[in-house]
Design a protein around this motif. Structure first.
Motif, PDB file in Angstrom:
ATOM      1  N   CYS A   1       7.538   4.333  -8.847  1.00  0.00           N
ATOM      2  CA  CYS A   1       8.214   4.561  -7.564  1.00  0.00           C
ATOM      3  C   CYS A   1       7.221   4.737  -6.421  1.00  0.00           C
ATOM      4  O   CYS A   1       7.437   4.244  -5.307  1.00  0.00           O
ATOM      5  N   SER A   2       6.111   5.439  -6.685  1.00  0.00           N
ATOM      6  CA  SER A   2       5.152   5.708  -5.617  1.00  0.00           C
ATOM      7  C   SER A   2       4.417   4.445  -5.170  1.00  0.00           C
ATOM      8  O   SER A   2       4.431   4.110  -3.975  1.00  0.00           O
ATOM      9  N   PRO A   3       3.766   3.694  -6.065  1.00  0.00           N
ATOM     10  CA  PRO A   3       3.102   2.476  -5.590  1.00  0.00           C
ATOM     11  C   PRO A   3       4.067   1.432  -5.047  1.00  0.00           C
ATOM     12  O   PRO A   3       3.692   0.648  -4.162  1.00  0.00           O
ATOM     13  N   THR A   4       5.315   1.412  -5.549  1.00  0.00           N
ATOM     14  CA  THR A   4       6.287   0.471  -4.994  1.00  0.00           C
ATOM     15  C   THR A   4       6.639   0.852  -3.563  1.00  0.00           C
ATOM     16  O   THR A   4       6.739  -0.009  -2.674  1.00  0.00           O
ATOM     17  N   SER A   5       6.815   2.148  -3.305  1.00  0.00           N
ATOM     18  CA  SER A   5       7.092   2.603  -1.942  1.00  0.00           C
ATOM     19  C   SER A   5       5.907   2.325  -1.022  1.00  0.00           C
ATOM     20  O   SER A   5       6.075   1.858   0.116  1.00  0.00           O
ATOM     21  N   THR A   6       4.700   2.602  -1.506  1.00  0.00           N
ATOM     22  CA  THR A   6       3.508   2.313  -0.709  1.00  0.00           C
ATOM     23  C   THR A   6       3.410   0.825  -0.408  1.00  0.00           C
ATOM     24  O   THR A   6       3.064   0.416   0.712  1.00  0.00           O
ATOM     25  N   THR A   7       3.747  -0.010  -1.390  1.00  0.00           N
ATOM     26  CA  THR A   7       3.726  -1.457  -1.195  1.00  0.00           C
ATOM     27  C   THR A   7       4.706  -1.884  -0.108  1.00  0.00           C
ATOM     28  O   THR A   7       4.394  -2.746   0.729  1.00  0.00           O
ATOM     29  N   MET A   8       5.898  -1.299  -0.106  1.00  0.00           N
ATOM     30  CA  MET A   8       6.876  -1.659   0.923  1.00  0.00           C
ATOM     31  C   MET A   8       6.348  -1.348   2.317  1.00  0.00           C
ATOM     32  O   MET A   8       6.500  -2.151   3.252  1.00  0.00           O
ATOM     33  N   VAL A   9       5.718  -0.186   2.473  1.00  0.00           N
ATOM     34  CA  VAL A   9       5.196   0.184   3.787  1.00  0.00           C
ATOM     35  C   VAL A   9       4.031  -0.719   4.176  1.00  0.00           C
ATOM     36  O   VAL A   9       3.924  -1.154   5.335  1.00  0.00           O
ATOM     37  N   LEU A  10       3.153  -1.048   3.232  1.00  0.00           N
ATOM     38  CA  LEU A  10       2.066  -1.977   3.544  1.00  0.00           C
ATOM     39  C   LEU A  10       2.616  -3.342   3.961  1.00  0.00           C
ATOM     40  O   LEU A  10       2.080  -3.994   4.867  1.00  0.00           O
ATOM     41  N   GLY A  11       3.688  -3.776   3.312  1.00  0.00           N
ATOM     42  CA  GLY A  11       4.303  -5.039   3.696  1.00  0.00           C
ATOM     43  C   GLY A  11       4.871  -5.003   5.105  1.00  0.00           C
ATOM     44  O   GLY A  11       4.790  -5.985   5.852  1.00  0.00           O
ATOM     45  N   TYR A  12       5.448  -3.880   5.480  1.00  0.00           N
ATOM     46  CA  TYR A  12       5.971  -3.712   6.843  1.00  0.00           C
ATOM     47  C   TYR A  12       4.863  -3.902   7.875  1.00  0.00           C
ATOM     48  O   TYR A  12       5.070  -4.499   8.935  1.00  0.00           O
ATOM     49  N   TRP A  13       3.667  -3.399   7.545  1.00  0.00           N
ATOM     50  CA  TRP A  13       2.529  -3.522   8.458  1.00  0.00           C
ATOM     51  C   TRP A  13       1.728  -4.809   8.211  1.00  0.00           C
ATOM     52  O   TRP A  13       0.650  -4.977   8.782  1.00  0.00           O
ATOM     53  N   ASP A  14       2.244  -5.697   7.366  1.00  0.00           N
ATOM     54  CA  ASP A  14       1.584  -6.970   7.054  1.00  0.00           C
ATOM     55  C   ASP A  14       0.191  -6.746   6.472  1.00  0.00           C
ATOM     56  O   ASP A  14      -0.777  -7.402   6.848  1.00  0.00           O
ATOM     57  N   ARG A  15       0.103  -5.822   5.506  1.00  0.00           N
ATOM     58  CA  ARG A  15      -1.184  -5.479   4.902  1.00  0.00           C
ATOM     59  C   ARG A  15      -1.152  -5.579   3.376  1.00  0.00           C
ATOM     60  O   ARG A  15      -1.809  -4.805   2.695  1.00  0.00           O
ATOM     61  N   TRP A  16      -0.406  -6.516   2.833  1.00  0.00           N
ATOM     62  CA  TRP A  16      -0.394  -6.684   1.389  1.00  0.00           C
ATOM     63  C   TRP A  16      -1.718  -7.270   0.892  1.00  0.00           C
ATOM     64  O   TRP A  16      -2.422  -7.958   1.641  1.00  0.00           O
ATOM     65  N   PRO A  17      -2.072  -7.024  -0.378  1.00  0.00           N
ATOM     66  CA  PRO A  17      -3.265  -7.659  -0.938  1.00  0.00           C
ATOM     67  C   PRO A  17      -3.112  -9.174  -0.943  1.00  0.00           C
ATOM     68  O   PRO A  17      -1.998  -9.710  -0.967  1.00  0.00           O
ATOM     69  N   SER A  18      -4.238  -9.850  -0.932  1.00  0.00           N
ATOM     70  CA  SER A  18      -4.232 -11.311  -0.873  1.00  0.00           C
ATOM     71  C   SER A  18      -3.853 -11.914  -2.220  1.00  0.00           C
ATOM     72  O   SER A  18      -3.883 -11.246  -3.264  1.00  0.00           O
ATOM     73  N   ALA A  19      -3.528 -13.202  -2.199  1.00  0.00           N
ATOM     74  CA  ALA A  19      -3.226 -13.921  -3.442  1.00  0.00           C
ATOM     75  C   ALA A  19      -4.428 -13.905  -4.374  1.00  0.00           C
ATOM     76  O   ALA A  19      -4.278 -13.839  -5.601  1.00  0.00           O
ATOM     77  N   GLU A  20      -5.620 -13.944  -3.811  1.00  0.00           N
ATOM     78  CA  GLU A  20      -6.833 -13.885  -4.637  1.00  0.00           C
ATOM     79  C   GLU A  20      -6.934 -12.538  -5.349  1.00  0.00           C
ATOM     80  O   GLU A  20      -7.273 -12.473  -6.536  1.00  0.00           O
ATOM     81  N   GLU A  21      -6.613 -11.456  -4.641  1.00  0.00           N
ATOM     82  CA  GLU A  21      -6.685 -10.125  -5.248  1.00  0.00           C
ATOM     83  C   GLU A  21      -5.664  -9.950  -6.361  1.00  0.00           C
ATOM     84  O   GLU A  21      -5.915  -9.237  -7.337  1.00  0.00           O
ATOM     85  N   THR A  22      -4.500 -10.560  -6.224  1.00  0.00           N
ATOM     86  CA  THR A  22      -3.436 -10.381  -7.219  1.00  0.00           C
ATOM     87  C   THR A  22      -3.395 -11.509  -8.247  1.00  0.00           C
ATOM     88  O   THR A  22      -2.445 -11.604  -9.029  1.00  0.00           O
TER      89      THR A  22
END
Length: 416
Positions: A239-260
């Motif tokens: 739940c915690s990293p998923t919530s953090t991921t949603m907020v990072l996505g809102y700010w357009d700061r997701w990890p790159s395709a290379e990172e994932t």
């Protein structure tokens, strides 16, 4: 999920704020004492560090041997110790949070000590942080308990009858001996609080963000159930990293395709698995360490901190300023109508409010991404989030450094 423990204060502050319609049956309740202090690196004692655009390692103060599951290694270190800081009330908990650049070949440790009526306590470690794997095991430090305080994963809790009146923060940066690697702390801060015992919390007034809904992307932890069980058993606990991921996505700061790229290509949202892996606390054996989620967001250039809010009225100010807020709560099944589950500790993201003031949340404990958006009764949500048997109002606030925070509540200690 992160199990929650809230230690109670003997110092109670009676609230006189008028309650809106619907709160008539809720008893009056004391409010928590809370303050958040952002560290200023220009003062304090520097041992091999420089305060310029954060706190940087500039020269080794010495070497130290560190042993964990990866083996025994020698590290150069530099250290900064903050001046003692007065809290302003009798605090029962301290939580430190930070953002930092710790490239391969480096890591950092965060420590706190407090002052009670008998003097200064010993130093307690609040976490050993590294973003990459292979240098150290990213971890909280278990087994820290004495007559003055104890560490519960990421929280320093004062012993009963020994509240803290002041504290000191210490940051130690480590790097491979002889290297030119430069770890740097960008931001650090400490939240001090005392949460009174209250089984019921009155619903707060509001209106500042009623009718506001932020376009936060939706991510379900449950679509990752069973994925990568080496990190807390899989997505059902993320739940915690998923919530953090949603907020990072809102700010357009997701990890790159290379990172994932390491994630199974059939995975619907690899950025969630990535966050779980790189927030994982090896001692706690979970991805719900609160400051580690802030530090992970910092990896993508974000500012952030862990604090407590006193009410949804305060949370509305952040949403009005365009900042979604991740909240921590626990409740039995049926206590939060519409959730359909109970939890010992769960994170979700408040993204707005209905025209009538109810909470719009992206709840990752949902069967699909489309089902993540929920509307929860304002009174029910506020109660399960703020009461003493829950987190007492803990939140993650994550935002870009250039995005201004709103003013804090007038007449009360600043909690952001």
């Amino acid at each position: 999920m992160r199990a929650l423990t809230v230690f109670l204060s003997t110092l109670l502050l009676v609230t006189t704020a008028p309650a809106p319609a619907g709160a008539a049956n809720r008893p009056a309740a004391a409010e928590p004492d809370v303050v958040y202090h952002r560290a200023g690196f220009s003062s304090g004692t520097a041992e091999g560090t420089t305060a310029a655009d954060g706190l940087s390692f500039t020269s080794p103060a010495g070497t130290v041997s560190h042993t964990d599951a990866l083996g025994t290694k020698t590290w150069e270190y530099a250290r900064w110790t903050a001046p003692e800081r007065d809290i302003g009330f009798a605090a029962t908990e301290l939580i430190a949070s930070w953002t930092a650049d710790v490239p391969p070949g480096s890591w950092m440790q965060v420590e706190l000590r407090g002052r009670n009526t008998e003097g200064l306590t010993t130093w307690y470690s609040l976490g050993r942080w590294a973003y990459v794997e292979g240098d150290i095991m990213r971890t909280s430090v278990p087994g820290q308990s004495d007559a003055d305080a104890a560490v519960n994963v990421d929280t320093l809790a004062a012993a009963a009858g020994k509240p803290l009146s002041a504290y000191q923060l210490r940051l130690t940066l480590y790097r491979t001996p002889g290297s030119s690697v430069t770890p740097r702390v960008r931001t650090a801060g400490v939240m001090a609080s005392s949460v009174p015992e209250r089984k019921k919390v009155p619903v707060s007034p509001g209106g500042a963000a009623w009718g506001v809904e932020l376009p936060v992307p939706r991510r379900s932890q449950n679509v990752h159930s069973g994925h990568y069980p080496e990190w807390d058993g899989g997505g059902q606990a993320w739940c915690s990293p998923t919530s953090t991921t949603m907020v990072l996505g809102y700010w357009d700061r997701w990890p790159s395709a290379e990172e994932t790229a390491w994630v199974d290509p059939s995975d619907p949202n690899p950025e969630v698995d990535h966050a779980a892996r790189y927030t994982y606390d090896h001692a706690y054996e979970g991805a719900g360490n609160w400051p580690f989620n802030i530090a992970y967001a910092g990896r993508y250039g974000m500012d952030g901190f862990v604090t407590r809010l006193r009410s949804l009225t305060e949370l509305e100010q952040l949403v009005k300023a365009g900042i979604p807020v991740i909240t921590s709560q626990s409740f039995k099944k049926g206590e939060l109508p519409g959730a359909g589950y109970g939890t010992d500790g769960h994170l979700m993201t408040v993204i707005g409010f209905t025209a009538g003031g109810d909470v719009i949340a992206n709840d990752p404990a949902s069967p699909s991404n489309d089902a993540v958006r929920r509307v929860y009764s304002r009174a029910d949500f506020e109660n399960v989030w703020l009461r003493s048997s829950s987190s007492g109002g803990v939140v993650y606030v994550i935002h870009p450094p250039g995005h201004a925070l709103p003013a804090t509540t007038p007449g009360l200690p600043a909690n952001w």
